[in-house]
Design an enzyme around this catalytic site. Sequence first.
Site, PDB file in Angstrom:
ATOM      1  N   THR A  51     -34.827  21.295  -0.416  1.00 63.86           N
ATOM      2  CA  THR A  51     -34.908  22.391   0.568  1.00 63.86           C
ATOM      3  C   THR A  51     -36.376  22.647   0.874  1.00 63.86           C
ATOM      4  OG1 THR A  51     -32.851  23.357  -0.223  1.00 63.86           O
ATOM      5  CG2 THR A  51     -34.262  24.785   1.075  1.00 63.86           C
TER       6      THR A  51
ATOM      7  N   PHE B 275     -39.110  25.194   2.305  1.00 62.73           N
ATOM      8  CA  PHE B 275     -39.317  26.631   2.489  1.00 62.73           C
ATOM      9  C   PHE B 275     -40.614  26.851   3.262  1.00 62.73           C
ATOM     10  CE2 PHE B 275     -36.206  28.510  -0.495  1.00 62.73           C
ATOM     11  CZ  PHE B 275     -35.813  27.387  -1.188  1.00 62.73           C
TER      12      PHE B 275
HETATM   13  O1  LIG Z   1     -29.004  30.947  -2.731  1.00 58.94           O
HETATM   14  C1  LIG Z   1     -30.117  30.607  -3.148  1.00 58.94           C
HETATM   15  O2  LIG Z   1     -30.345  30.428  -4.347  1.00 58.94           O
HETATM   16  C2  LIG Z   1     -31.180  30.389  -2.189  1.00 58.94           C
HETATM   17  O3  LIG Z   1     -32.314  30.402  -2.572  1.00 58.94           O
HETATM   18  C3  LIG Z   1     -30.822  30.103  -0.768  1.00 58.94           C
HETATM   19  C4  LIG Z   1     -30.697  28.619  -0.459  1.00 58.94           C
HETATM   20  C5  LIG Z   1     -30.618  28.429   1.089  1.00 58.94           C
HETATM   21  O4  LIG Z   1     -30.644  29.365   1.840  1.00 58.94           O
HETATM   22  O5  LIG Z   1     -30.526  27.262   1.492  1.00 58.94           O
HETATM   23  C6  LIG Z   1     -31.888  27.910  -0.919  1.00 58.94           C
HETATM   24  C7  LIG Z   1     -31.840  26.669  -1.442  1.00 58.94           C
HETATM   25  C8  LIG Z   1     -30.580  25.918  -1.544  1.00 58.94           C
HETATM   26  O6  LIG Z   1     -30.592  25.046  -0.435  1.00 58.94           O
HETATM   27  C9  LIG Z   1     -29.395  26.783  -1.436  1.00 58.94           C
HETATM   28  C10 LIG Z   1     -29.477  28.055  -1.007  1.00 58.94           C
END
Ligand SMILES: O=C(O)C(=O)C[C@]1(C(=O)O)C=C[C@@H](O)C=C1
Length: 391
Positions: A274, A276
């Site tokens: 992911t 950010f």
């Molecule tokens: O729910 C979490 O733990 C988050 O940090 C959110 C979140 C997102 O929004 O994509 C962040 C990383 C992962 O991809 C899954 C969920």
Amino acid sequence: MATATYIIRSPAVILSGKGTVSDQKTASPFQIPQFSMNRRRFTALFASLHDDNNTSDGSNKIRKAVGLEKLFEDSPYDVSKDSPLHPRPLTSTQLPNTISDGPRLRVAYQGVRGAYSEAAAEKAYPNCEPVPCDQFDAAFEAVEKWLVDRAVLPIENSLGGSIHRNYDLLLRHNLHIVGEVKLAVHHCLLANHGVRVEDLKRVLSHPQALAQCEYTLTKIGLSREAIDDTALAAKHVAFEKLKDTGAVASSMAAKIYGLNILAENIQDDCDNVTRFLMLAREPIIPGVEKPFKTSIVFSLEEGPGVLFKALAVFALRQINLTKIESRPLRNQPLRASDDNNNGSKYFDYLFYVDFEASMAEERAQNALRHLKEFATFLRVLGSYAVDTTML
Ligand SMILES: O=C(O)C(=O)C[C@]1(C(=O)O)C=C[C@@H](O)C=C1
């Protein structure tokens, strides 16, 4: 004719288009003595990009549609006035590691303790104080209202794709992208102690996390329920002592909420990353000493080949695009096609583009100047160092 007053408070914001901006003020964007690039040229460039003499009504409509008119009204203080409170813009060399020198930086993230976003905040700003927020909007607002110093929010995932909500919020709020951080996401199936996989009927998690584990969850035969974040799912399962419900979350969440890890690495692909964005009230001064990326958003008139033309401004200058995303331009009424009017209606879009160049580079400046010639709206969301760290 209606006019709007804009306080352009950073060199990295470009408002452009075919509307009237009658009274623009530029607020001391450069305050860093060690600023190394050709400062005069850079200032002149942004002044010229802000200088909008067009008079048709296009961009005012767009600004209204995306709420840009509100951009500076809610600012806690007017940065156009010289003030000792005015923080110096961050330099690219301050980010991301040296930022933790001095008092602890407060960094907003969406979720509760144990969320992946908290881990991303800590990776982006080591030794920071992560500040949980219930929603993405709250994290944006916390920075805008000076409750925290930064926000770190997910923008895209290698399996699930874009996090559209944050694309929309980037435009609605007045923050700058000052960096990016990539986080390897390893999901676990969590349950209360004594609960086996066979006992589970459903699983709770963030929709992105559920989508990233689609294959595994289908194989186990669990129904899915969306919840605000992965760690909140774990917390709920633990606090309610649920016996038939598990959570998809991190091993850290398991530790914090005292859950058992039934399965590890349940995401559909072992490479689950992911990305950010690091957001701040002030932009950084773009550099060239390391790989930089620039994120922009723009809209175009309707017509054949217009998007092709827009993307060509980068191709012509050998600038690589790393991401393109289109989002509906909200509150914009459906337009009727004027040429060959056959009654068809279509939507208007905003295009979000990330390209591999720094705004300190002439080719990037030229590309945006070129794009501005026909874009109805253009804003630079940030020019920042690429996260090249190994995951
Ligand atoms: O729910 C979490 O733990 C988050 O940090 C959110 C979140 C997102 O929004 O994509 C962040 C990383 C992962 O991809 C899954 C969920």
